[in-house]
Scaffold this motif. Structure first.
Motif, PDB file in Angstrom:
ATOM      1  N   VAL A  41       3.753 -10.764 -20.936  1.00 28.50           N
ATOM      2  CA  VAL A  41       4.525 -10.758 -20.025  1.00 28.50           C
ATOM      3  C   VAL A  41       6.125 -10.893 -20.278  1.00 28.50           C
ATOM      4  CG1 VAL A  41       5.463 -11.590 -17.932  1.00 28.50           C
ATOM      5  CG2 VAL A  41       3.271 -10.735 -18.166  1.00 28.50           C
ATOM      6  N   ARG A  42       6.133 -11.956 -21.233  1.00 30.08           N
ATOM      7  CA  ARG A  42       7.600 -12.519 -21.723  1.00 30.08           C
ATOM      8  C   ARG A  42       8.046 -11.771 -22.863  1.00 30.08           C
ATOM      9  NH1 ARG A  42       9.094 -17.587 -19.831  1.00 30.08           N
ATOM     10  NH2 ARG A  42       7.539 -18.581 -18.588  1.00 30.08           N
ATOM     11  N   VAL A  43       7.234 -11.000 -23.647  1.00 24.48           N
ATOM     12  CA  VAL A  43       7.806 -10.158 -24.688  1.00 24.48           C
ATOM     13  C   VAL A  43       8.055  -8.737 -23.972  1.00 24.48           C
ATOM     14  CG1 VAL A  43       7.049  -8.523 -26.576  1.00 24.48           C
ATOM     15  CG2 VAL A  43       6.340 -10.812 -26.718  1.00 24.48           C
ATOM     16  N   GLU A  44       7.513  -8.311 -22.918  1.00 23.50           N
ATOM     17  CA  GLU A  44       7.976  -7.217 -22.097  1.00 23.50           C
ATOM     18  C   GLU A  44       9.277  -7.578 -21.439  1.00 23.50           C
ATOM     19  OE1 GLU A  44       4.819  -6.602 -19.482  1.00 23.50           O
ATOM     20  OE2 GLU A  44       3.512  -5.479 -20.969  1.00 23.50           O
ATOM     21  N   ALA A  45       9.540  -8.741 -20.995  1.00 22.61           N
ATOM     22  CA  ALA A  45      10.924  -9.297 -20.350  1.00 22.61           C
ATOM     23  C   ALA A  45      11.648  -9.102 -21.195  1.00 22.61           C
ATOM     24  CB  ALA A  45      10.647 -10.747 -19.581  1.00 22.61           C
ATOM     25  N   TYR A  46      11.644  -9.607 -22.739  1.00 19.16           N
ATOM     26  CA  TYR A  46      12.399  -9.755 -23.685  1.00 19.16           C
ATOM     27  C   TYR A  46      13.150  -8.216 -24.153  1.00 19.16           C
ATOM     28  CZ  TYR A  46      14.581 -10.155 -28.416  1.00 19.16           C
ATOM     29  OH  TYR A  46      15.228 -10.286 -29.557  1.00 19.16           O
ATOM     30  N   ILE A  47      11.991  -7.269 -23.967  1.00 17.77           N
ATOM     31  CA  ILE A  47      12.584  -5.866 -24.237  1.00 17.77           C
ATOM     32  C   ILE A  47      13.319  -5.507 -23.374  1.00 17.77           C
ATOM     33  CG2 ILE A  47      11.434  -3.622 -24.725  1.00 17.77           C
ATOM     34  CD1 ILE A  47       9.342  -4.927 -26.230  1.00 17.77           C
ATOM     35  N   ALA A  48      12.938  -5.484 -22.206  1.00 18.08           N
ATOM     36  CA  ALA A  48      13.668  -5.102 -20.874  1.00 18.08           C
ATOM     37  C   ALA A  48      14.901  -5.719 -20.721  1.00 18.08           C
ATOM     38  CB  ALA A  48      12.749  -5.496 -19.234  1.00 18.08           C
ATOM     39  N   ALA A  49      15.145  -6.938 -21.149  1.00 19.51           N
ATOM     40  CA  ALA A  49      16.372  -7.441 -21.121  1.00 19.51           C
ATOM     41  C   ALA A  49      17.284  -7.167 -22.504  1.00 19.51           C
ATOM     42  CB  ALA A  49      16.331  -9.124 -20.977  1.00 19.51           C
ATOM     43  N   ARG A  50      16.479  -6.373 -23.401  1.00 20.98           N
ATOM     44  CA  ARG A  50      17.345  -6.023 -24.612  1.00 20.98           C
ATOM     45  C   ARG A  50      17.750  -7.324 -25.369  1.00 20.98           C
ATOM     46  NH1 ARG A  50      18.386  -0.598 -24.366  1.00 20.98           N
ATOM     47  NH2 ARG A  50      20.061  -0.771 -25.794  1.00 20.98           N
ATOM     48  N   GLY A  51      16.714  -8.580 -25.253  1.00 19.47           N
ATOM     49  CA  GLY A  51      17.005  -9.775 -26.140  1.00 19.47           C
ATOM     50  C   GLY A  51      18.137 -10.434 -25.573  1.00 19.47           C
ATOM     51  N   ASN A  52      18.863 -10.086 -24.318  1.00 19.40           N
ATOM     52  CA  ASN A  52      20.018 -10.993 -23.868  1.00 19.40           C
ATOM     53  C   ASN A  52      19.521 -12.204 -23.621  1.00 19.40           C
ATOM     54  OD1 ASN A  52      22.029 -11.905 -22.682  1.00 19.40           O
ATOM     55  ND2 ASN A  52      22.667 -10.183 -21.365  1.00 19.40           N
ATOM     56  N   TYR A 118      12.503 -20.433 -28.555  1.00 18.25           N
ATOM     57  CA  TYR A 118      11.606 -19.143 -28.171  1.00 18.25           C
ATOM     58  C   TYR A 118      10.454 -19.133 -29.390  1.00 18.25           C
ATOM     59  CZ  TYR A 118      15.596 -18.472 -25.453  1.00 18.25           C
ATOM     60  OH  TYR A 118      17.101 -18.473 -24.732  1.00 18.25           O
ATOM     61  N   PRO A 119       9.388 -19.941 -29.310  1.00 19.29           N
ATOM     62  CA  PRO A 119       8.420 -19.792 -30.476  1.00 19.29           C
ATOM     63  C   PRO A 119       7.661 -18.697 -29.927  1.00 19.29           C
ATOM     64  CG  PRO A 119       7.878 -21.844 -28.971  1.00 19.29           C
ATOM     65  CD  PRO A 119       9.443 -21.243 -28.645  1.00 19.29           C
ATOM     66  N   SER A 124       7.578 -11.572 -33.050  1.00 17.47           N
ATOM     67  CA  SER A 124       8.005 -10.511 -32.431  1.00 17.47           C
ATOM     68  C   SER A 124       8.894  -9.400 -33.117  1.00 17.47           C
ATOM     69  CB  SER A 124       8.337 -10.530 -30.927  1.00 17.47           C
ATOM     70  OG  SER A 124       7.571 -11.326 -30.350  1.00 17.47           O
ATOM     71  N   PRO A 125       8.596  -8.156 -33.640  1.00 13.18           N
ATOM     72  CA  PRO A 125       9.416  -7.615 -34.518  1.00 13.18           C
ATOM     73  C   PRO A 125      10.812  -7.321 -33.917  1.00 13.18           C
ATOM     74  CG  PRO A 125       7.311  -6.567 -34.746  1.00 13.18           C
ATOM     75  CD  PRO A 125       7.101  -7.718 -33.687  1.00 13.18           C
ATOM     76  N   VAL A 126      10.726  -7.050 -32.490  1.00 11.98           N
ATOM     77  CA  VAL A 126      12.065  -6.794 -31.717  1.00 11.98           C
ATOM     78  C   VAL A 126      12.816  -8.040 -32.022  1.00 11.98           C
ATOM     79  CG1 VAL A 126      11.279  -4.913 -30.487  1.00 11.98           C
ATOM     80  CG2 VAL A 126      11.154  -7.498 -29.707  1.00 11.98           C
ATOM     81  N   ASN A 127      12.570  -9.186 -32.067  1.00 13.91           N
ATOM     82  CA  ASN A 127      13.281 -10.338 -32.480  1.00 13.91           C
ATOM     83  C   ASN A 127      13.933 -10.746 -33.744  1.00 13.91           C
ATOM     84  OD1 ASN A 127      14.566 -12.695 -30.978  1.00 13.91           O
ATOM     85  ND2 ASN A 127      13.083 -14.021 -31.966  1.00 13.91           N
ATOM     86  N   LEU A 128      13.067  -9.918 -34.597  1.00 15.02           N
ATOM     87  CA  LEU A 128      13.499 -10.102 -36.262  1.00 15.02           C
ATOM     88  C   LEU A 128      14.457  -9.179 -36.671  1.00 15.02           C
ATOM     89  CD1 LEU A 128       9.771 -11.078 -37.123  1.00 15.02           C
ATOM     90  CD2 LEU A 128      11.785 -12.745 -36.949  1.00 15.02           C
ATOM     91  N   THR A 129      15.630  -9.594 -37.194  1.00 15.64           N
ATOM     92  CA  THR A 129      16.510  -8.706 -37.785  1.00 15.64           C
ATOM     93  C   THR A 129      16.836  -9.258 -39.242  1.00 15.64           C
ATOM     94  OG1 THR A 129      18.583  -9.830 -36.779  1.00 15.64           O
ATOM     95  CG2 THR A 129      17.303  -8.282 -35.542  1.00 15.64           C
ATOM     96  N   PRO A 130      17.297  -8.282 -40.121  1.00 15.37           N
ATOM     97  CA  PRO A 130      17.790  -8.668 -41.453  1.00 15.37           C
ATOM     98  C   PRO A 130      19.011  -9.305 -41.404  1.00 15.37           C
ATOM     99  CG  PRO A 130      17.187  -6.484 -41.364  1.00 15.37           C
ATOM    100  CD  PRO A 130      17.066  -6.697 -39.938  1.00 15.37           C
ATOM    101  N   MET A 131      19.439 -10.313 -42.162  1.00 15.36           N
ATOM    102  CA  MET A 131      20.511 -10.843 -41.994  1.00 15.36           C
ATOM    103  C   MET A 131      20.828 -11.726 -43.440  1.00 15.36           C
ATOM    104  SD  MET A 131      21.739 -13.895 -39.368  1.00 15.36           S
ATOM    105  CE  MET A 131      22.298 -13.060 -38.100  1.00 15.36           C
ATOM    106  N   CYS A 132      22.214 -11.742 -43.745  1.00 15.75           N
ATOM    107  CA  CYS A 132      22.348 -12.527 -44.926  1.00 15.75           C
ATOM    108  C   CYS A 132      22.482 -14.012 -44.735  1.00 15.75           C
ATOM    109  CB  CYS A 132      23.727 -12.161 -45.323  1.00 15.75           C
ATOM    110  SG  CYS A 132      25.421 -12.685 -44.364  1.00 15.75           S
ATOM    111  N   ASP A 133      22.257 -14.620 -45.800  1.00 17.63           N
ATOM    112  CA  ASP A 133      22.303 -16.171 -45.725  1.00 17.63           C
ATOM    113  C   ASP A 133      23.434 -16.928 -44.928  1.00 17.63           C
ATOM    114  OD1 ASP A 133      20.173 -15.939 -47.095  1.00 17.63           O
ATOM    115  OD2 ASP A 133      20.790 -16.439 -49.063  1.00 17.63           O
TER     116      ASP A 133
END
Length: 280
Positions: A41-52, A118-119, A124-133
């Motif tokens: 439910v919480r991952v679905e809510a993350y997606i619905a809120a577009r991670g906001n 937010y452990p 969750s792949p939708v919460n993981l983005t490539p980023m520089c150090d």
């Protein structure tokens, strides 16, 4: 600058079922089974809120046992379902950081919503983005400003990032501009201008890239010198540079720089016909 990325191919919700099933006979089986439905439910809510983070709540009930989630990311088993998924997310072929535009392949993954707070989004792949150090160090765990507004743009969910969202303003005098400033594209809606401006400030982009713009400007003056010496059309040459860099992304710094030059009529006139400095 921030660039739009396609959503990861792995379904973040289906991954939950796979992780829970993998632990069916382990010491944490009862705990994960007991929290699986709420986790979905919480991952679905993350997606619905577009991670906001303005809309995605924390999950206080699991914080005492958050290491069970964090270990999925920090210590994935050799044959665990999430290990190759995490490896795949790290193995992107990007040649720039999608959060700032820094040239080079990003070295790490960022938890858009920090895994400590937010452990349950740790893998969750939708919460993981490539980023520089550097971006990751500056961003840290902060996601909201002092007015509880989100600070950072999301490469997966902010669709408008597929177009150029920043405008560079090159100062005067043309021989050696004293200032380079960044602002959100004037055609953006006000709410998108505001989050873009917070992102600029949150990652300290003006300070971090002022040296890039100064160096690029010196190279621009050298380019104008050479073009005029060889009878080339300076505005056309600049437009070509802009288009070439734009093929990678509208929001990488070289494209933003040459867009600023191409849109500044007075600067173009100076580069084509003005008195260029001799010592560069």
């Amino acid at each position: 600058m921030v660039t739009s990325l396609p959503l990861p191919q792995t379904c973040s919700i289906a991954l939950i079922d796979q992780v829970v099933q993998e632990r069916a006979n382990g010491v944490n089986a009862a705990w994960f089974n007991g929290h699986a439905d709420e986790w979905r439910v919480r991952v679905e809510a993350y997606i619905a809120a577009r991670g906001n983070p303005e809309e995605v709540p924390t999950w206080d009930a699991i914080m005492a046992n958050r290491k069970r989630f964090l270990n999925l990311y920090n210590s994935p088993g050799k044959d665990s379902v999430q290990r190759p998924i995490l490896a795949g997310l790290r193995d992107r072929k990007l040649q720039y950081c999608p959060s700032c535009g820094e040239e080079g392949t990003p070295n790490t993954l960022d938890h858009y919503l920090p895994k400590d707070g937010y452990p349950h989004f740790a893998i969750s792949p939708v919460n993981l983005t490539p980023m520089c150090d550097i971006c990751q160090q500056i961003k840290g765990v902060q996601v909201l400003d002092d007015q509880d507004r989100r600070i950072y743009l999301h490469p997966y969910f902010d669709d408008f990032l597929s177009a150029q969202v920043l405008r560079l303003i090159i100062g005067r005098p043309f021989e050696a501009p004293e200032e380079f400033s960044l602002e959100p594209d004037p055609d953006l809606p006000e709410d998108l201008k505001e989050i873009t401006q917070r992102h600029i400030g949150g990652l300290d982009l003006v300070r971090r890239y002022s040296h890039f713009f100064r160096d690029s400007y010196i190279r621009l003056l050298k380019l104008a010198h050479k073009a005029r010496d060889t009878g080339q059309n300076v505005p056309n040459l600049i437009e070509t540079f802009k288009e070439v860099h734009g093929m990678r992304s509208a929001n990488v710094w070289p494209h933003i720089f040459y867009s600023a030059v191409a849109e500044d009529g007075d600067l173009l006139e100076y580069l084509a016909n003005g008195v260029l400095p001799d010592q560069l």
